[in-house]
Design a protein around this motif. Structure first.
Motif, short mmCIF file in Angstrom:
data_model
loop_
_atom_site.label_atom_id
_atom_site.label_comp_id
_atom_site.label_asym_id
_atom_site.label_seq_id
_atom_site.Cartn_x
_atom_site.Cartn_y
_atom_site.Cartn_z
N VAL A 83 50.12 33.44 22.45
CA VAL A 83 50.63 34.36 22.43
C VAL A 83 49.67 35.36 21.88
O VAL A 83 49.77 37.40 23.03
N ALA A 84 49.17 35.38 21.28
CA ALA A 84 47.73 36.17 20.33
C ALA A 84 46.67 36.24 21.58
O ALA A 84 45.76 37.63 21.85
N GLN A 85 46.34 35.39 22.19
CA GLN A 85 45.27 35.33 23.51
C GLN A 85 46.04 35.19 25.11
O GLN A 85 45.19 35.85 25.51
N ALA A 86 47.46 35.46 25.17
CA ALA A 86 48.11 35.83 25.89
C ALA A 86 47.33 37.34 27.08
O ALA A 86 47.39 37.33 28.45
N PRO A 87 47.31 38.14 26.05
CA PRO A 87 46.96 40.08 26.89
C PRO A 87 45.07 39.57 27.44
O PRO A 87 45.22 40.01 29.05
N SER A 88 44.42 38.48 26.99
CA SER A 88 42.94 38.82 27.68
C SER A 88 42.51 37.91 28.82
O SER A 88 42.42 38.21 29.14
N ARG A 127 45.22 37.26 30.31
CA ARG A 127 45.99 38.01 31.77
C ARG A 127 44.64 38.74 32.39
O ARG A 127 44.83 39.11 33.80
N GLU A 128 44.74 39.45 31.90
CA GLU A 128 43.30 40.11 31.98
C GLU A 128 41.98 40.14 32.92
O GLU A 128 41.63 39.93 33.59
N ALA A 177 43.31 38.69 35.99
CA ALA A 177 43.39 39.77 37.27
C ALA A 177 41.98 40.78 37.70
O ALA A 177 42.07 40.36 39.48
N GLU A 178 40.74 40.02 36.95
CA GLU A 178 39.67 40.75 37.06
C GLU A 178 39.41 39.49 38.30
O GLU A 178 38.89 40.09 39.76
N ARG A 179 39.52 38.24 38.49
CA ARG A 179 39.24 36.91 39.76
C ARG A 179 40.12 36.47 40.10
O ARG A 179 39.35 36.99 41.20
N ARG A 180 41.48 37.08 40.23
CA ARG A 180 42.25 38.08 41.88
C ARG A 180 41.79 39.08 42.51
O ARG A 180 41.45 39.19 43.58
N ARG A 181 41.11 40.14 41.49
CA ARG A 181 40.49 41.03 42.07
C ARG A 181 38.93 40.84 43.17
O ARG A 181 38.87 41.65 43.79
#
Length: 61
Positions: A24-29, A31-32, A35-39
């Protein structure tokens, strides 16, 4: 013997709780990063700008 079994189950529960909290603590990083890899992946994909390369002989139907 029962104490060893109860201790093992308790250890598994504690590990599961710790892994959940860290996730839970590391999920936002993460996700970013995703998202960068998908872009980056989307930027490398070819764009077809309306090109129609349909060939009836390759139709599977």
């Amino acid at each position: 013997m029962i104490a060893v079994i109860v201790g093992g189950v308790a250890l598994i529960v504690v590990i599961a709780i710790v892994v959940g909290i860290v996730d839970v603590a590391q999920a936002p990083s993460w996700r970013e990063v995703a998202a960068e890899r998908r872009r980056n992946w989307e930027a490398r994909q070819p764009e077809y700008h309306g090109v129609d390369d349909y060939d009836p002989q390759w139709d599977d139907d």
